[in-house]
Design an enzyme around this catalytic site. Structure first.
Site: not given
Ligand code: IFM
Length: 449
Positions: A163, A352
């Site tokens: 990210e 994710e």
């Molecule tokens: O916890 C975070 C992660 O570190 C990065 N993506 C989003 C998740 C939830 O906010």
């Protein structure tokens, strides 16, 4: 609704969010260690100092991960644990932790997928300018080499950056995340550019030095626009808006992914940012654009939009919110992958997806989280639908394997399949973990239609 044979069912976590052991065995400081010390930055003054204590409990965790039946576990490496000053001397004890973790996962039948950078940037390098320093890409390449040399005999799946939209924008422009800077936009763009260079050089190092056939990607956020109906003009409106830049920030899809995959910054961003653009070296794009084996993407939600109004239609895909106040929009896992594949033409992995919920241990000793099961049923159903439509999605990683440190929200938010008692460290599989176990064992059949 079986998923394709060889579909990779996984779950993810990140070093600072689960490891703890913040001062153990010669680990150096990260920007998150330092940020958490500042009053008022994190909910109730929480820190990642102990967290889930995964650093000491990794064997138990690997066993639980195996018990759920995960095919893959996406972990990240804490750069200053391995190289305390960020460059130079390697901390063998820190490196050894990841060596043991990888072995423990493999012993439990789980493929380790490694993210090289999930935000715990070495504090020593931050003092030398961090991502603002053009050398940061060389530093990251040096660190990559140490990790690849140690782990690539057993690890083949690599993600360079997690990210970049968040660690650049929230960390360097908004100041909500470490290192907590509120830079002018030209500097933010410089930091973003250097992180892109770091991605490119890291990918080069992985490919050049790996001991097993590598699968290389990154894990950007997938900002997703969901058309209010399937009518062609609504679909095209959503596609256009998903890939356009209309605000002075680095939170778009294209500012990072276009350079990585297409080898150029997007025209609309260049035009909008023109007065703030640093002088980029023209040859940098040759480094940034490296062949990638998959497009990893983190998608939690999407905006439902219509061509006749600029703002998202709130509640259009169901009114429910998670405890993060994120709207539950299952169709994000249909339209996100579809639009991303159409533009970038790379096989996808959902690196994710998941939800934070109000979870606790009930009187029967179990953690009942029907909301999460409902969420997953909807999202995985949409994922299956987009695969049926021919989009090559190769895997899915639930965020997160266990409850953990949710950055500025501290331990308030519980995303895990495994409940963590932060007082005792005790782990309890939630109902959703057992549900996911059945999903994996049946390759998706148990989800139903
Ligand atoms: O916890 C975070 C992660 O570190 C990065 N993506 C989003 C998740 C939830 O906010």
């Amino acid at each position: 609704m079986a998923f394709p044979k060889d579909f990779v069912w996984g779950a993810a976590a990140a070093s600072y969010q689960v490891e703890g052991g913040a001062y153990d065995d010669g680990k150096g400081l990260s920007v998150w260690d330092m940020f958490c010390k500042q009053t008022g930055k994190i909910w109730e003054g929480n820190t990642g100092d102990v967290s889930c204590d995964h650093y000491h409990r990794y064997e138990e965790d690997a066993r639980l991960i195996g018990e759920i039946g995960l095919k893959a576990y996406r972990l990240s490496i804490c750069w200053p644990r391995v190289i305390p000053e960020g460059v130079g001397k390697v901390n063998e004890k820190g490196l050894d932790f990841y060596d043991r973790l990888v072995d423990a996962l493999l012993d439990n039948g789980v493929q380790p997928w490694v993210t090289l950078f999930h935000w715990d940037y070495p504090y020593s390098l931050y003092l030398r300018g961090g991502w603002l320093n053009r050398d940061s890409s060389e530093w990251f390449a040096e660190y990559t080499q140490v990790i690849v040399d140690k782990l690539s005999d057993r690890v083949s799946h690599w993600m360079t950056l997690n990210e970049p939209q968040v660690f650049i924008d929230a960390g360097h422009r908004v100041g909500r995340h470490a290192p907590g800077l509120q830079l002018g936009f030209r500097d933010v763009l410089t930091a973003a550019h250097n992180s892109l260079l770091a991605h490119g050089k890291s990918a080069q190092v992985i490919r050049a030095r790996t001991k097993s056939k590598p699968m290389i990607g990154a894990a950007p956020v997938g900002i997703t626009k969901i058309p209010v109906t399937d009518k062609p003009h609504e679909v095209e409106n959503s596609r256009r808006r998903m890939f356009s830049i209309t605000e002075m920030n680095c939170s778009s899809n294209t500012w990072f992914a276009d350079p990585m995959v297409l080898g150029r910054y997007p025209e609309d961003g260049l035009a909008l940012f023109r007065d703030e653009l640093p002088d980029f070296d023209v040859d940098d794009m040759k480094i940034i654009r490296q062949p990638l084996d998959f497009y990893g993407v983190n998608i939690y939600r999407g905006d439902v939009i219509s061509s006749d109004q600029p703002e998202p239609i709130l509640g259009a895909d169901g009114p429910a919110l998670t405890t993060m106040n994120w709207r539950i929009t299952p169709k994000a896992l249909y339209w996100g992958p579809k639009f991303l594949y159409d533009r970038y033409k790379l096989p996808l992995v959902i690196t994710e997806n998941g939800m934070a919920n109000m979870d606790w241990i009930h009187h029967d000793g179990k953690v009942h989280d029907p909301q999460r099961i409902h969420y997953l049923t909807g999202y995985l159903g949409e994922l299956r639908r987009v695969i049926d439509d021919g989009i090559p999605v190769k895997g899915y990683m639930y965020w997160s394997i266990m409850d953990n440190f949710e950055w500025a929200e501290g331990y308030k938010q519980r995303f895990g399949l495994i409940y963590v008692d932060y007082g005792t460290g005790e782990r309890t599989l939630k109902d959703s973990a057992y549900w996911y176990k059945d999903v994996i064992a049946s390759n998706g059949e148990s989800i139903g239609k």
